[in-house]
Design a protein around this motif. Sequence first.
Motif, PDB file in Angstrom:
ATOM      1  N   GLU A 150       0.826  -1.212   0.000  1.00 45.64           N
ATOM      2  CA  GLU A 150       0.000   0.000   0.000  1.00 45.64           C
ATOM      3  C   GLU A 150       0.858   1.258   0.000  1.00 45.64           C
ATOM      4  O   GLU A 150       0.593   2.203  -0.736  1.00 45.64           O
ATOM      5  CB  GLU A 150      -0.912   0.015   1.239  1.00 45.64           C
ATOM      6  CG  GLU A 150      -2.110  -0.906   1.113  1.00 45.64           C
ATOM      7  CD  GLU A 150      -2.986  -0.916   2.371  1.00 45.64           C
ATOM      8  OE1 GLU A 150      -4.013  -1.609   2.355  1.00 45.64           O
ATOM      9  OE2 GLU A 150      -2.635  -0.238   3.353  1.00 45.64           O
ATOM     10  N   GLN A 182       6.782  13.284   9.956  1.00 45.15           N
ATOM     11  CA  GLN A 182       5.490  12.760  10.397  1.00 45.15           C
ATOM     12  C   GLN A 182       5.615  11.907  11.656  1.00 45.15           C
ATOM     13  O   GLN A 182       4.822  12.001  12.578  1.00 45.15           O
ATOM     14  CB  GLN A 182       4.846  11.928   9.281  1.00 45.15           C
ATOM     15  CG  GLN A 182       3.468  11.434   9.641  1.00 45.15           C
ATOM     16  CD  GLN A 182       2.926  10.455   8.613  1.00 45.15           C
ATOM     17  OE1 GLN A 182       3.501   9.400   8.359  1.00 45.15           O
ATOM     18  NE2 GLN A 182       1.829  10.824   7.995  1.00 45.15           N
ATOM     19  N   HIS A 235       3.754   9.174   4.494  1.00 44.29           N
ATOM     20  CA  HIS A 235       3.633   7.731   4.736  1.00 44.29           C
ATOM     21  C   HIS A 235       4.680   7.201   5.697  1.00 44.29           C
ATOM     22  O   HIS A 235       4.811   5.999   5.871  1.00 44.29           O
ATOM     23  CB  HIS A 235       3.694   6.977   3.408  1.00 44.29           C
ATOM     24  CG  HIS A 235       2.566   7.336   2.508  1.00 44.29           C
ATOM     25  ND1 HIS A 235       1.316   6.788   2.643  1.00 44.29           N
ATOM     26  CD2 HIS A 235       2.487   8.239   1.502  1.00 44.29           C
ATOM     27  CE1 HIS A 235       0.505   7.317   1.732  1.00 44.29           C
ATOM     28  NE2 HIS A 235       1.195   8.203   1.034  1.00 44.29           N
ATOM     29  N   GLN A 236       5.404   8.113   6.339  1.00 44.48           N
ATOM     30  CA  GLN A 236       6.508   7.682   7.189  1.00 44.48           C
ATOM     31  C   GLN A 236       6.040   6.788   8.332  1.00 44.48           C
ATOM     32  O   GLN A 236       6.632   5.755   8.605  1.00 44.48           O
ATOM     33  CB  GLN A 236       7.238   8.917   7.748  1.00 44.48           C
ATOM     34  CG  GLN A 236       8.572   8.555   8.374  1.00 44.48           C
ATOM     35  CD  GLN A 236       9.158   9.696   9.204  1.00 44.48           C
ATOM     36  OE1 GLN A 236       8.462  10.625   9.593  1.00 44.48           O
ATOM     37  NE2 GLN A 236      10.458   9.616   9.455  1.00 44.48           N
ATOM     38  N   ARG A 260     -10.675   2.774   8.106  1.00 47.24           N
ATOM     39  CA  ARG A 260      -9.413   2.936   7.365  1.00 47.24           C
ATOM     40  C   ARG A 260      -9.076   4.387   7.086  1.00 47.24           C
ATOM     41  O   ARG A 260      -7.946   4.709   6.743  1.00 47.24           O
ATOM     42  CB  ARG A 260      -9.462   2.136   6.073  1.00 47.24           C
ATOM     43  CG  ARG A 260      -9.426   0.635   6.346  1.00 47.24           C
ATOM     44  CD  ARG A 260      -9.677  -0.190   5.113  1.00 47.24           C
ATOM     45  NE  ARG A 260      -8.546  -0.105   4.187  1.00 47.24           N
ATOM     46  CZ  ARG A 260      -8.367  -0.957   3.190  1.00 47.24           C
ATOM     47  NH1 ARG A 260      -9.213  -1.958   3.007  1.00 47.24           N
ATOM     48  NH2 ARG A 260      -7.336  -0.829   2.384  1.00 47.24           N
ATOM     49  N   ASN A 303     -15.567  -0.913   8.129  1.00 52.29           N
ATOM     50  CA  ASN A 303     -14.163  -1.097   7.744  1.00 52.29           C
ATOM     51  C   ASN A 303     -13.663   0.093   6.935  1.00 52.29           C
ATOM     52  O   ASN A 303     -12.546   0.566   7.123  1.00 52.29           O
ATOM     53  CB  ASN A 303     -14.004  -2.366   6.882  1.00 52.29           C
ATOM     54  CG  ASN A 303     -14.172  -3.631   7.708  1.00 52.29           C
ATOM     55  OD1 ASN A 303     -14.389  -3.557   8.920  1.00 52.29           O
ATOM     56  ND2 ASN A 303     -14.072  -4.771   7.060  1.00 52.29           N
ATOM     57  N   HIS A 309      -9.080  -4.829   7.090  1.00 52.32           N
ATOM     58  CA  HIS A 309      -8.657  -5.310   5.778  1.00 52.32           C
ATOM     59  C   HIS A 309      -9.307  -6.638   5.427  1.00 52.32           C
ATOM     60  O   HIS A 309      -8.875  -7.322   4.497  1.00 52.32           O
ATOM     61  CB  HIS A 309      -7.133  -5.395   5.705  1.00 52.32           C
ATOM     62  CG  HIS A 309      -6.474  -4.050   5.636  1.00 52.32           C
ATOM     63  ND1 HIS A 309      -6.369  -3.221   6.744  1.00 52.32           N
ATOM     64  CD2 HIS A 309      -5.923  -3.362   4.605  1.00 52.32           C
ATOM     65  CE1 HIS A 309      -5.764  -2.097   6.390  1.00 52.32           C
ATOM     66  NE2 HIS A 309      -5.487  -2.156   5.103  1.00 52.32           N
TER      67      HIS A 309
END
Lengths: 703, 703
Positions: free
Chosen positions: A519, B336, A542-543, B609, B605, A600
Motif C-alpha cells: 500500500e 510525520q 507515509h513515514q 481505514r 471497515n 482489511h
Amino acid sequence: MTQQNTAGSGRTEPRIDVAALGEQLLGKWAQDRRTSRRLAGREDLQRIEGQSMDEHRERVFNQLSILVDEGAIQRAFPEAMGGANNHGGNIAAFEELVVADPSLQIKAGVQWGLFGSAVQHLGSTEHHEKWLPGIMNLDIPGAFAMTEIGHGSDVASINTTATYDPDTEEFVIHTPFRAAWKEFLGNAAKHGRAAVVFAQLITNGVKHGVHAFFVPIRDDNGFLPGVGGEDDGLKGGLNGIDNGRLHFTQVRIPRTNLLNRYGDVAVDGTYTSPISSPGRRFFTMLGTLVQGRVSLDGAAVAASKVALQIATTYAHQRRQFNATSTVQEETLLDYQRHQRRLIPRIATTYAMSFAHEELLEKFDGVFSGTADSDEDRQDLETLAAALKPTSTWNALDIVQECREATGGSGYMTKNRFTSLYADLDVYVTFEGDNTVLLQLVAKRLLTDYAQEFRHLDAGVLARYVVRQAGNVAINRSGLRQLAQTFSDTGSEKRSANFLKDAETQRGLLTDRVGTAVGEVADAMRGAAKLPQAEGAKVFNEHQNEIIEAARAHAELLLWESFTTALGKIEDEGTLQIMTWVRDLYGLQLIEKDLSWYVMHGRLSNQRARTLGPYINRLLARLRPHAQDLVDAFGYGPEHLRADISSGIEAERQDEAAEYLRRERAMADAPIDEKVLVARRKAAEKAKRKAAKSAATKGKKVGA
Amino acid sequence: MTQQNTAGSGRTEPRIDVAALGEQLLGKWAQDRRTSRRLAGREDLQRIEGQSMDEHRERVFNQLSILVDEGAIQRAFPEAMGGANNHGGNIAAFEELVVADPSLQIKAGVQWGLFGSAVQHLGSTEHHEKWLPGIMNLDIPGAFAMTEIGHGSDVASINTTATYDPDTEEFVIHTPFRAAWKEFLGNAAKHGRAAVVFAQLITNGVKHGVHAFFVPIRDDNGFLPGVGGEDDGLKGGLNGIDNGRLHFTQVRIPRTNLLNRYGDVAVDGTYTSPISSPGRRFFTMLGTLVQGRVSLDGAAVAASKVALQIATTYAHQRRQFNATSTVQEETLLDYQRHQRRLIPRIATTYAMSFAHEELLEKFDGVFSGTADSDEDRQDLETLAAALKPTSTWNALDIVQECREATGGSGYMTKNRFTSLYADLDVYVTFEGDNTVLLQLVAKRLLTDYAQEFRHLDAGVLARYVVRQAGNVAINRSGLRQLAQTFSDTGSEKRSANFLKDAETQRGLLTDRVGTAVGEVADAMRGAAKLPQAEGAKVFNEHQNEIIEAARAHAELLLWESFTTALGKIEDEGTLQIMTWVRDLYGLQLIEKDLSWYVMHGRLSNQRARTLGPYINRLLARLRPHAQDLVDAFGYGPEHLRADISSGIEAERQDEAAEYLRRERAMADAPIDEKVLVARRKAAEKAKRKAAKSAATKGKKVGA
C-alpha cells in the motif's frame, strides 16, 4: 514425554523438561555463555548500588582488568594476537555481562567491541601488531569517536576533517565548529588514552569521505596539545562509563595512523582504495561495526529474562490472605490480569531469545568467513536493524511491567528492576536509534517490493535511511518472501483451531507486512521522480505507516524463529507447552494489530471477537508452567540478586499463616465487631420472626 | 480572532492566544499555582543531581523548613491553626513543587498531606491543638504508618494491633509477625519523631477494625523503647525521602492518642462511634485521605508539561542538514513520525490538565464543605480513582517518549527526562496501585449498570475492590450516564466531517464503555450467587476486560473535560486550534481501541481505514502551532532547566551553517570525490556518445 500425573485423576498433563529447554536457550555457544555467566555471578564484577559516579567509573574500569585476566575478552581477536577468531562465542559471552552490571557490558563494548574492533577491522596487520596488544591488555584504553553533536545517526555528514599534509607526511585532525564536537563517547571523559576518530579525509584538494584515524588523546598529564573535551557527566544510567565530548584543533598525526584497509593515502598524497565507489566504501567500512547492534539485541534478551524470572517467582509465591480467612488464597499469578501482564512477556522473551540465536549464527558466519557473501552481509545488517529495536523496546516494556507488577517492592533498588530500566533505557537510541533502524528495514522492504525504490535517494525516507542511518549498508536480498494475500475463509473449523494453527498465524502476520508495504509503495510510486521538496512531502505522509510495517516485519521474524526452534524440541511435553507459548506470542501480535486485520477483511468480526477470550484461556493453561518457563532461563540467585525472589516472601507468609492459625485456635481470641453486628442482626430478625409468629398465632387464636 | 496573515496569500490562519490559554490552564487557583511556581523556580528548592542519598535526604528535609517559612504549606489547615481552609489552592500549589524536585513534593506530602492531614481529619480539636502546630512548623516530623509488607493496598486486613488496657488507660501497639511490619513509610528511616499508626483496635475482647493512633517513635537518641525499623535504602527514584519500615513490640501510648473522630474508647474500655456500620466507618476514615491521589494526578500533569515543553522546543529547533546542502532542511518536528510521537501527547496533556482542574474543584467542594454530600464524596473517590491511574501512566509514557525523541541528549541527566521518569515511576503504584484503582472504577461501573453488583462481595473483583483497594469508599451514583448504543450509519457526510464531529467522538467513546460493561455484567450475572470458589473463577475470567473498560471510562472522562473546557475559550483562533487538539485526543483514543469499534460494528471497515490518515492530516495542521501549545503550559527556563531547550542547539546550528556557507564560497574548498566520480562518468558517457556519433557518421559516409 515429560508428564505429570494429576492427583487422583487418570489424566496426565504435559510438563516442561526445564533442563533440556534451558540447554536449547543457551544455544550454539552454550559453553561461552556458561563461562561468562559464572563471571557475571562474581561479586567483584557486579554493581554496587549507590556508588557515586566517580566510584562507579573506577570500579568498572578496574573490572575490565579482571576480564582481561580471566581471558574473557580475547575470543574475537585474531589468533595471532592471542585471540580465538570466535565471533559468535565472543558476543554470546559479552552480552551475559549485562547481568552483572550493564555499565560493565557497555564499557567492555567500547574498549574491545568498538575501539579495538575498529583497529582490527579497519586497520592493517601493521596496525594490529602495533596497537592490538595494548588495546587487549588495557594499556591503551580508547574511545570510538564517530558521533557528532550535530549529527546523531548521520555519520556520512560528520564535519570533523583529516587533511593530509604531504610536507610533513601527517594528517591534520580538526573540528571546525562546536556542532562537530564528538559526543557521547565512552572512555572520553576520563580513561581514554587514544581514540579512533572518524573524519572526512581530504587530500590533494579532494574530500574522500569518512575514514577512521588512530589519534592519541591523553597521557599522564591529561589531554595532549590540541585535544580538548568535556565530561558528559551524569546520565540516566550506565554511570560506570565515562562518556564525554572531544574536539581537535589542528592535531597532527602520522600518515600511517590512517586505518587504511579500505582507503589509503600515499606519501605524495595520492588516494587509493580497493573499493572504487565512495558510497559502497563507506558502507563497507561501517558494516564491520554491526556487532554493537547484535550484542545489544542479546543483552536486551538477557535483561528481560532476569526481570521476568524475578517477577514471576514473586507472583508465584505472593499470596493475598487476611486474618479471617481459613483457606490459603490465590497467588498474584492466579489473577487473570496478572497473567496478562507477565505470561505474554515470557512468550515474547522466548521469541526474542530464539531470534537472537539466529542473528548470532548469521553474524558468526559473516565474521568467521564461513558464510560472508555480500548477500550474507546485507542480510546480517537488515536482520540486526530489525531485531535490535524490537528487543530493546521489548526489554524496557518487560522490565517496567515487572517493576509495576511487584508494586512498591519493585521500586526498591535491591529488587533490580529500576536500575535495569535506567541502564537499558539508552539501548533504544544508541548504536542506531531504533526509529532510524526501522526505517532502514522499511527501505529494504520497499526495495524487495519494487525495483523503483532501489535507488530511492530523495525525500524523507531516503534521507533517514541513506543519511541518518547511513552507517548501515543498503541491500536488497534475503528477506523472507512475503506470502500471498491471506484471508479468513470462515471455514467450518472452530475458531480456536483456526487461531492455533501455525499456518493461520504465519499467513496473518506475513500478510500484514506485505499488504502494508504494498500500500505504501503504491502510494509513493512516482514520488521519487518529483522535485525534491514535493517528493519529500509524499514520503513524509507515509513515514509512520512504513515504520509500522517494518516493526510488524521484525515481529514476524521473531515468530518465525520461535517456530523454527519448536522443530528442535524433542520432549513431547515441552513441545506441547512451548507450542502454546509460541501461539501466545503470535496471537498477541495479532491482537495488538487486530484493527488492521479486521479492517482489511483478513479476520471476520465474529472471529476477531474470539481472539481475546482464546488468549485468556491460553494464559490459564500456561499458568501452571510459568515458573518452569522462567526457571529455564537459567539464572541463579547470584544473577537475580533480588530480595523478593529470594524466598523471603514465602517465609514471611508461612510465619503469618501459622500465627493466625494459632490465634484462631485460642479461646480468648478477640471477636470481630462485624461478626457481632451480624449476630445482632440475626437475633433481631429471629426476634421479629418470633414476634410475628406469635402475632399470627395470637390472631389465629383470636380468630 | 487571533490570526496570522499567510505571507503573500490573502488567507488568514488561526493562531493561539498563548497568554489567554495559559491563564485558562492555571485554573481557579491560578494565584496559588503562580506563587508555588515562583518557589519551584528557586535554586535552593531544586534538586542537585548526583547527590548521595544521604545528602539528598538532608537537602529535602531542610527545604521543608523553607516551605514553612514561605507560608507554602499552611493553606489547608484550619484557620484557628494559622491555615486558610483553602483546600483546592493547597493541592494546586503543592503539586507544582514536582517541578523543583519530586522528592520535595512527596516529602512535603508525607509530612502535611498524610501525617498532618490524618491528625487534622481523624483527630479531635484537642489533638489539633496539641500536635498540629508542631506538625506545621516541623517540630514533629512524622510518618504515615498504614501499609504493611503483607498487605500492599489491602488496608482492612492489616495485622498490627492496638489493644486497650483499662488498668493503665493505655493502648498497646503491637506487630505480631514480620509480614505486619509497616513498610515504605516516608520519614520512617530517619527524620520521623512520631507516626500515625493504623492498627486493629481491640477493646473488651472485640476487634473494631482499623483506627489511627498517634505514636511517638523517636527522640534525639533514636528509636523509643519497643519501636524498631529498617531503612528501605535506595529506591528507583525519590531518594530525597527516607522511606523505611517500622515495627512495634508492646508499645504503650495513652488512651487519648487514639485519633477519635470516628471511633472512641472510654476509660473503662467501652467503644463508641458516630458511625454504626464498621464497613462504612472504615471507608469514611480512609475517605479523608483522597487528597494524595488528587495531588498525584496534578503532579503527573505538571511533569508531563515540563517534559513536552522541553522536547517540543528541541524538536522545533533541531535541524538535520549536511555540508553539501545549500537549503535549510526540516526540523525534527516536520517529520510525520516525530509529529506522531509528540503532538498526540500534547493533546493528552491538555486533556489531563482540564480533567485535573475539574477533580480539584470537586475536591475543594467536598473538603471546604460547600458541596460535601455523600454523593459528592463518592464521586470524588471514583473520579480520583479513575484519573490518578490515567495521568500517572500517561506521564511515564510522555516522559519516556520525550527522552527517546531527543536521542542521546535525552539520556543526559541535565536534560531532566531520566530523573523525572525515575521519580514518577512509583506514582503508578503508590497511593493506590493503578490496577487496583481501575478495579474500583470497574466496580462502580458494574454497580451503575445493575443492582446485582452493588453488594458484590465474593470473587476476584470483589476481593480486589473491597479488600485490596479497601481504602476507598464503594459508591454508586454520579457517573456520567452511559449513552445509547452508537452505530456508524454510514451517512453521506464525508469521513473527516464524521470523525471530527464531537457527537461522533462522544458517542463512540461512551458506547465503548457502556457496551463493554454490559457484556461483562451479562457474563458475570449470577456468579455472585455461586459458591465462593466458582464465583471467583467466573469473575477472574473477565478481570482483564473489566479493567480495560474502566480505563476506557477514565479516558472518556478526560475527553469530556476537554470538551467542557472548549466552551470557555473566547478567542476564535484559539478555539479553532484547541478543537483540533481535542479531536486529536479523541481520535487517538478511538484509534487505540479501533479493533473494538470495528468488531462491534460501530465503525465500518471503510470508515475505520480513513482514521489513521485523518489523524496524520490533523498532525500536519497542528504542527505550526506545536510551540505555542507547549509555551502555554507556562513554565520558564528556571523550571525547564534543560540544556537542549535553552537555545544552545539553535546557536550551534547557526554557527555551523555560517561556517559551511563561507566554505562553499571559497575558491579552494575541497571537492567531493562523489562529484569527481559523477563528472568522470558524465565525461565517459559524452565520449561514448561522441564515438558512437562518429561511428554512425563514418557509416553514413562509408555507405
